[in-house]
Scaffold this active site. Structure first.
Site, short mmCIF file in Angstrom:
data_model
loop_
_atom_site.label_atom_id
_atom_site.label_comp_id
_atom_site.label_asym_id
_atom_site.label_seq_id
_atom_site.Cartn_x
_atom_site.Cartn_y
_atom_site.Cartn_z
N LYS A 242 -0.59 2.94 7.43
CA LYS A 242 -1.36 1.68 7.43
C LYS A 242 -0.40 0.48 7.44
O LYS A 242 -0.55 -0.45 8.23
CB LYS A 242 -2.21 1.65 6.14
N CYS B 283 -19.66 0.22 -2.92
CA CYS B 283 -19.79 -0.44 -4.23
C CYS B 283 -21.05 -0.07 -5.00
O CYS B 283 -20.94 0.47 -6.10
CB CYS B 283 -19.70 -1.95 -4.04
N ASP C 210 0.86 -1.20 0.00
CA ASP C 210 0.00 0.00 0.00
C ASP C 210 0.89 1.24 0.00
O ASP C 210 2.03 1.19 0.48
CB ASP C 210 -0.93 0.02 1.22
N ARG D 277 -18.54 4.83 3.46
CA ARG D 277 -18.60 5.40 2.11
C ARG D 277 -20.03 5.34 1.57
O ARG D 277 -20.64 4.29 1.55
CB ARG D 277 -17.63 4.66 1.17
#
Ligand code: NAD
Length: 430
Positions: free
Chosen positions: A35, A261, A30, A328
């Site tokens: 993270k 999504c 990443d 999200r």
């Protein structure tokens, strides 16, 4: 096998961990240094996903799962490279491919032998060719780009990866990549669907859009049920017994779909259609219904308390669905925005999404339990159907509230029970 998974988010971390669990050597990559540092040095899992922590720790300890920010090193050390970075909507609703392109560049620069590049990110039809062309700019040796869309659901991602309904592998017919990826998935013992690359890319959008369409369809039915006096829960139960619809069909009414999504993938497929000069009118309606469904929750609140200004409102659930901390496109974002704009005082509880939500709404009062969220409130609004809300002591809830009023945006409670307990209760389509 030696794998690199580029992008250590919900998809990359879970799939990388499962491949390690199946006995492969996996390097997850990443660009987010913090993270990776936390994963590497402190074993801190950056997302909430049931069952993931234990698997990450075990595979990391056994040396099969490693973490890095060095893409080049991971590419050079691997035979199979997964792209699992985000593809958010751009301003036109199109999938923004900047992260996928950047990863393809990095892969191209560090290719040192024949490798299979697997696109797991949800990407528009034709992206396989784009990734191929970018890598080709830097590397003239042998490689193949395969599409392998991911169907995991947040909240049950580990189980979904271990027991998928199907695996889709989109590749060119003559390539040896197909058999390599087939071999990788062999231990899962699930149906494997082989397609060309473009069809695999389309399967993902078509699947998500179909599911979103069934939710909007059922929410429309719910709105009619409210007007004609039918009960949408009974209607959906009756529908599920039809084998052509199915017992797991997405035919539950509620406050609308959200998440990382469905909203973006519906938008992206509308955009793909538009660019292909096709007016996907059904899918546009799916989106419109979903937007008005979120709004209808606020209308229902108004029907119970009148003017929202100055009202103290308890909110149960902030994440876009239970068992995830993902905010999200959550329905709560739209609802909280409107309620704060209208001058409500909000006290909210979610078992895991508080930190994420506080980034958007720092002025909301976040509390540590569902009971704390109803103390002295004018009304409680349920937005996410966490188990602990379903099992709550409603008599205690009532005793804590200023007035016993509830808008149940997920049809968790029985209207009869709520009314017998003395609640003014409004839900969806009942
Ligand atoms: P995410 O935002 O959780 O994770 C993406 C990660 O990629 C981030 O950690 C980011 O820092 C990293 N990243 C970005 N650019 C990078 C680069 N150049 N090099 C290395 N890392 C980089 O996203 P996600 O939810 O895991 O989704 C990833 C893809 O999978 C998307 O296309 C999504 O549509 C698809 N998908 C998501 C789900 C889901 O439930 N979240 C399910 C199926 C498919």
């Amino acid at each position: 096998m030696k794998l690199a998974v580029i992008g250590t988010g919900y998809v990359g971390l879970v799939t990388g961990t499962i491949f390690a669990e199946l006995g492969n050597d996996v390097i997850t990559v990443d660009i987010d240094k913090e993270k990776i540092r936390k994963l590497k040095e402190e074993g801190v899992i950056p997302i909430y996903e049931p069952g993931l922590e234990e698997l990450v720790h075990r595979n990391a300890k056994d040396g099969r799962l490693t973490f890095t920010t060095n893409t080049g090193e991971a590419v050079r050390a691997s035979d199979i490279i997964f792209i699992a970075v985000g593809t958010p909507s751009d301003k036109d609703g199109q999938a923004d491919l900047q992260y996928v392109r950047a990863v393809a560049e990095e892969i191209g620069k560090h290719m040192n032998g024949s490798k299979v590049i697997v696109n797991k990110s949800t990407v528009p039809v034709g992206t396989g060719d784009i990734v191929h062309d970018i890598i080709r700019k830097y590397y003239d040796g042998e490689f193949e780009v395969v599409s392998n869309p991911e169907f995991l659901r947040e909240g049950s991602a580990v189980q979904d990866c271990l027991h998928p309904d199907r695996v889709v592998i989109g590749s060119t017919n003559n390539g040896r990549a197909k058999s390599i990826i087939q071999e990788l998935y062999k231990p899962l013992d699930c149906p494997i669907i082989f397609t060309d690359v473009k069809s695999a890319e389309m399967i993902k959008y078509a699947s998500n859009s179909f599911l979103a369409a069934s939710i909007s369809f059922m929410n429309s039915v719910a709105n009619i049920c409210e007007r004609v006096g039918a009960d949408v829960e009974m209607v959906s139960e009756g529908m599920r017994y039809d084998k052509r619809i199915g017992k797991h069909a997405f035919v539950s009414a509620g406050a609308g779909y959200g998440g990382s999504c469905f909203p973006k993938d519906v938008k992206a497929l509308i955009r793909i259609a538009t660019l292909a000069k096709y007016d996907f009118s059904i899918l546009k309606a799916v989106e419109e219904v979903n937007e008005s469904q979120k709004q209808s929750v606020v209308d229902k609140l108004r029907s119970l308390v009148g003017d929202i200004r100055g009202k103290r409102i308890g909110v149960w659930g902030l994440a876009f669905k239970p068992k995830t901390d993902d905010m999200r496109d959550a329905v709560s974002l739209v609802v909280l925005e409107e309620l704060t704009q209208e001058g409500a005082e909000i006290v909210a509880f979610d078992p895991v999404a508080e930190t994420e939500c506080a980034k958007h709404f720092p002025n909301v009062e976040y509390v540590k339990s569902a009971y704390d969220a109803v103390e002295n409130v004018d009304v409680v609004l349920l937005l996410t159907e966490w188990d602990e809300f379903c099992q709550i002591d409603l008599a205690k809830v009532k005793s804590l509230m200023k007035s016993p009023k509830m808008v149940d945006g997920r049809n968790v409670f029985s209207p009869e029970k709520m009314r017998s307990l003395g609640f003014e209760y409004v839900s969806i389509g009942r």
